[in-house]
Design a protein around this motif. Structure first.
Motif, mmCIF file in Angstrom:
data_model
loop_
_atom_site.group_PDB
_atom_site.id
_atom_site.type_symbol
_atom_site.label_atom_id
_atom_site.label_comp_id
_atom_site.label_asym_id
_atom_site.label_seq_id
_atom_site.Cartn_x
_atom_site.Cartn_y
_atom_site.Cartn_z
ATOM 1 N N GLU A 1 0.821 -1.203 0.000
ATOM 2 C CA GLU A 1 0.000 0.000 0.000
ATOM 3 C C GLU A 1 0.859 1.259 0.000
ATOM 4 O OE1 GLU A 1 -3.436 0.229 2.294
ATOM 5 O OE2 GLU A 1 -4.156 -1.728 1.648
ATOM 6 N N ARG A 2 2.025 1.202 0.607
ATOM 7 C CA ARG A 2 2.938 2.343 0.516
ATOM 8 C C ARG A 2 3.375 2.566 -0.930
ATOM 9 N NH1 ARG A 2 5.275 4.500 5.062
ATOM 10 N NH2 ARG A 2 4.720 3.513 7.035
ATOM 11 N N ALA A 3 3.703 1.471 -1.605
ATOM 12 C CA ALA A 3 4.109 1.575 -3.007
ATOM 13 C C ALA A 3 2.963 2.098 -3.868
ATOM 14 C CB ALA A 3 4.561 0.206 -3.515
ATOM 15 N N LEU A 4 1.752 1.646 -3.566
ATOM 16 C CA LEU A 4 0.585 2.096 -4.317
ATOM 17 C C LEU A 4 0.396 3.600 -4.173
ATOM 18 C CD1 LEU A 4 -2.146 1.742 -5.774
ATOM 19 C CD2 LEU A 4 -3.142 1.179 -3.559
ATOM 20 N N ARG A 5 0.491 4.095 -2.959
ATOM 21 C CA ARG A 5 0.284 5.521 -2.743
ATOM 22 C C ARG A 5 1.394 6.363 -3.381
ATOM 23 N NH1 ARG A 5 -2.911 3.490 0.840
ATOM 24 N NH2 ARG A 5 -4.740 4.657 1.489
ATOM 25 N N LEU A 6 2.608 5.861 -3.294
ATOM 26 C CA LEU A 6 3.705 6.588 -3.929
ATOM 27 C C LEU A 6 3.503 6.641 -5.439
ATOM 28 C CD1 LEU A 6 6.802 5.293 -1.938
ATOM 29 C CD2 LEU A 6 5.911 7.633 -1.994
ATOM 30 N N SER A 7 3.039 5.543 -6.014
ATOM 31 C CA SER A 7 2.792 5.491 -7.451
ATOM 32 C C SER A 7 1.713 6.487 -7.857
ATOM 33 C CB SER A 7 2.401 4.072 -7.864
ATOM 34 O OG SER A 7 2.071 4.022 -9.236
ATOM 35 N N LEU A 8 0.629 6.527 -7.086
ATOM 36 C CA LEU A 8 -0.458 7.446 -7.409
ATOM 37 C C LEU A 8 -0.049 8.892 -7.175
ATOM 38 C CD1 LEU A 8 -3.478 5.468 -5.900
ATOM 39 C CD2 LEU A 8 -3.028 5.910 -8.322
ATOM 40 N N MET A 9 0.685 9.131 -6.108
ATOM 41 C CA MET A 9 1.147 10.493 -5.834
ATOM 42 C C MET A 9 2.037 11.004 -6.952
ATOM 43 S SD MET A 9 -0.004 11.898 -3.000
ATOM 44 C CE MET A 9 1.250 13.057 -2.494
ATOM 45 N N GLY A 10 2.789 10.076 -7.563
ATOM 46 C CA GLY A 10 3.732 10.489 -8.597
ATOM 47 C C GLY A 10 3.165 10.509 -10.001
ATOM 48 N N SER A 11 2.037 9.824 -10.239
ATOM 49 C CA SER A 11 1.569 9.697 -11.618
ATOM 50 C C SER A 11 0.092 10.022 -11.825
ATOM 51 C CB SER A 11 1.831 8.268 -12.117
ATOM 52 O OG SER A 11 1.127 7.333 -11.322
ATOM 53 N N ALA A 12 -0.635 10.346 -10.760
ATOM 54 C CA ALA A 12 -2.054 10.668 -10.891
ATOM 55 C C ALA A 12 -2.333 11.976 -10.154
ATOM 56 C CB ALA A 12 -2.905 9.529 -10.334
ATOM 57 N N ILE A 13 -3.578 12.431 -10.223
ATOM 58 C CA ILE A 13 -3.962 13.676 -9.560
ATOM 59 C C ILE A 13 -4.935 13.368 -8.434
ATOM 60 C CG2 ILE A 13 -5.139 15.901 -9.820
ATOM 61 C CD1 ILE A 13 -4.083 16.053 -12.633
ATOM 62 N N ARG A 14 -4.575 13.803 -7.235
ATOM 63 C CA ARG A 14 -5.448 13.576 -6.090
ATOM 64 C C ARG A 14 -6.584 14.589 -6.105
ATOM 65 N NH1 ARG A 14 -2.392 13.387 -0.646
ATOM 66 N NH2 ARG A 14 -2.129 15.609 -1.100
ATOM 67 N N VAL A 15 -7.793 14.096 -5.941
ATOM 68 C CA VAL A 15 -8.982 14.951 -5.997
ATOM 69 C C VAL A 15 -9.207 15.595 -4.633
ATOM 70 C CG1 VAL A 15 -11.485 14.954 -6.327
ATOM 71 C CG2 VAL A 15 -10.034 13.544 -7.799
ATOM 72 N N ASP A 16 -9.374 16.900 -4.647
ATOM 73 C CA ASP A 16 -9.756 17.630 -3.440
ATOM 74 C C ASP A 16 -10.492 18.897 -3.863
ATOM 75 O OD1 ASP A 16 -7.775 19.491 -4.229
ATOM 76 O OD2 ASP A 16 -6.267 18.562 -2.932
ATOM 77 N N ARG A 17 -10.708 19.820 -2.971
ATOM 78 C CA ARG A 17 -11.485 21.010 -3.338
ATOM 79 C C ARG A 17 -10.730 21.950 -4.269
ATOM 80 N NH1 ARG A 17 -10.569 25.481 0.191
ATOM 81 N NH2 ARG A 17 -8.990 25.048 1.787
ATOM 82 N N HIS A 18 -9.424 21.692 -4.449
ATOM 83 C CA HIS A 18 -8.638 22.516 -5.359
ATOM 84 C C HIS A 18 -8.419 21.848 -6.713
ATOM 85 C CE1 HIS A 18 -7.819 25.229 -2.042
ATOM 86 N NE2 HIS A 18 -7.324 24.225 -1.326
ATOM 87 N N GLN A 19 -8.454 20.526 -6.742
ATOM 88 C CA GLN A 19 -8.184 19.789 -7.970
ATOM 89 C C GLN A 19 -9.386 18.914 -8.305
ATOM 90 O OE1 GLN A 19 -3.560 19.110 -8.339
ATOM 91 N NE2 GLN A 19 -4.302 17.892 -6.615
#
Length: 334
Positions: free
Chosen positions: A64-82
């Motif tokens: 799960e650490r690897a998964l989050r690092l992968s998403l942080m580096g290659s995808a866009i996290r959705v929040d009220r700004h993005q």
């Protein structure tokens, strides 16, 4: 026939949200949307206390650490700004399902329509960028609620647990009987996975409270994003033809086609959701008569197993599949 109607013999399908907005399902249990076959397996697996905790910890330490690092580096996290539109839709469906501890949501570059819920200790929802291009607001909410339903039901954890149990059976794979047993277990695992998708579809319908939007998502998954030349009633009719058409050869071919599929066919999923809505549970839940989380501790493995068995029995008794018809005739002859 317009998009707000189902096939004539199935009757009209309720599609519109209440005038004052969707009903908030406070304290709703995941048992409300879980298919009986899915729910029976989940209740049993939740009794394996200790093994699931170990699995969570092991997954959290590495994968799960690897998964989050992968998403942080290659995808866009959705929040009220993005992707604020997606963020608002996500919060709205979560509010309807009374979910507070929400998984992180990411948008990944992928032209296909779809999404997924992955992870065990802290699930993550990932939506393909192509979904944003082809789905309207209600359809997007259905997709988000579908994936949120997976997360709330703990499907990630228990799918992994089943896969671990499955790998343990490889120790007997060298025995001919063991190979047969392994295939049976694999088929059962895929069958459960397909039922978990039906569960998530129900979660999406409860959250959006616009069943027609769910049908449109299935139609878009099957044929692309443009439904201007698609009749959703005719699309639902395909499910009936898929189930009842052909002869015994087609029955066996369908079994082979489904054996290694984690998701049922789009037309079959749409028809299954419509049947669930028409049977009345959906309306009962919107009226407030739904299972509550506070009662989950009292869920009975025996009762859920019986409910799962009944769901398969009912399916067999009502199926128009040629093989099912033949077996019923054979039983009556006996």
């Amino acid at each position: 026939m317009s998009d707000d109607q189902s096939p004539a013999e199935g009757g009209p399908i309720e599609i519109r949200e209440p005038a004052r907005g969707p009903v908030i399902l406070r304290g709703i249990s995941t048992r409300a949307w879980e298919h009986p076959a899915d729910r029976g397996a989940l209740v049993a697996l939740r009794e394996l206390r200790g093994f699931d905790i170990l699995l969570r910890k092991m997954s959290g330490m590495v994968s799960e650490r690897a998964l989050r690092l992968s998403l942080m580096g290659s995808a866009i996290r959705v929040d009220r700004h993005q992707y604020a539109r997606v963020h608002d839709a996500y919060l709205q469906v979560a509010a309807v399902l009374d979910a507070t501890d929400l998984p992180e949501l990411y948008i990944t570059r992928n032209p296909d329509l779809g999404g997924m819920c992955i992870g065990i200790d802290k699930p993550v929802i990932v939506v393909n960028s192509g979904s944003l291009d082809v789905l309207d607001e209600a359809e997007l909410k259905f997709l988000l609620a579908h994936e949120l339903g997976h997360a709330l039901s703990g499907h990630g954890l228990y799918r992994t647990l089943l896969m671990v149990l499955l790998r343990l059976t490889t120790s007997v794979a060298w025995i001919p009987v063991g190979v047969v047993g392994l295939r049976v277990i694999t088929a059962a695992l895929y069958e459960w996975s397909r039922k978990s998708e039906l569960s998530a579809d129900r979660a999406g319908a409860l959250a959006v409270q616009d069943p027609a939007a769910a049908v449109r998502v299935m139609a878009k998954m099957a044929g692309g994003g443009d439904l201007s030349d698609v009749d959703t009633a005719a699309f639902l009719e395909q499910a009936k033809e898929f189930e009842t058409g052909g002869d015994l050869r087609d029955s066996f071919l369908k079994l082979l086609l489904l054996e290694q599929r984690s998701h049922d066919f789009a037309v079959a999923r749409a028809a299954a959701l419509k049947t669930w809505i028409d049977d009345g549970e959906y309306r009962e839940y919107l009226a407030g008569a739904y299972p509550k989380r506070e009662d989950d501790k009292d869920a009975s493995i025996t009762a859920e197993a019986r409910a799962a068995a009944k769901s398969y029995k009912d399916l067999f008794e009502t199926s128009g599949d040629p093989l099912a018809k033949l077996l019923r005739k054979f039983r009556e002859g006996l």
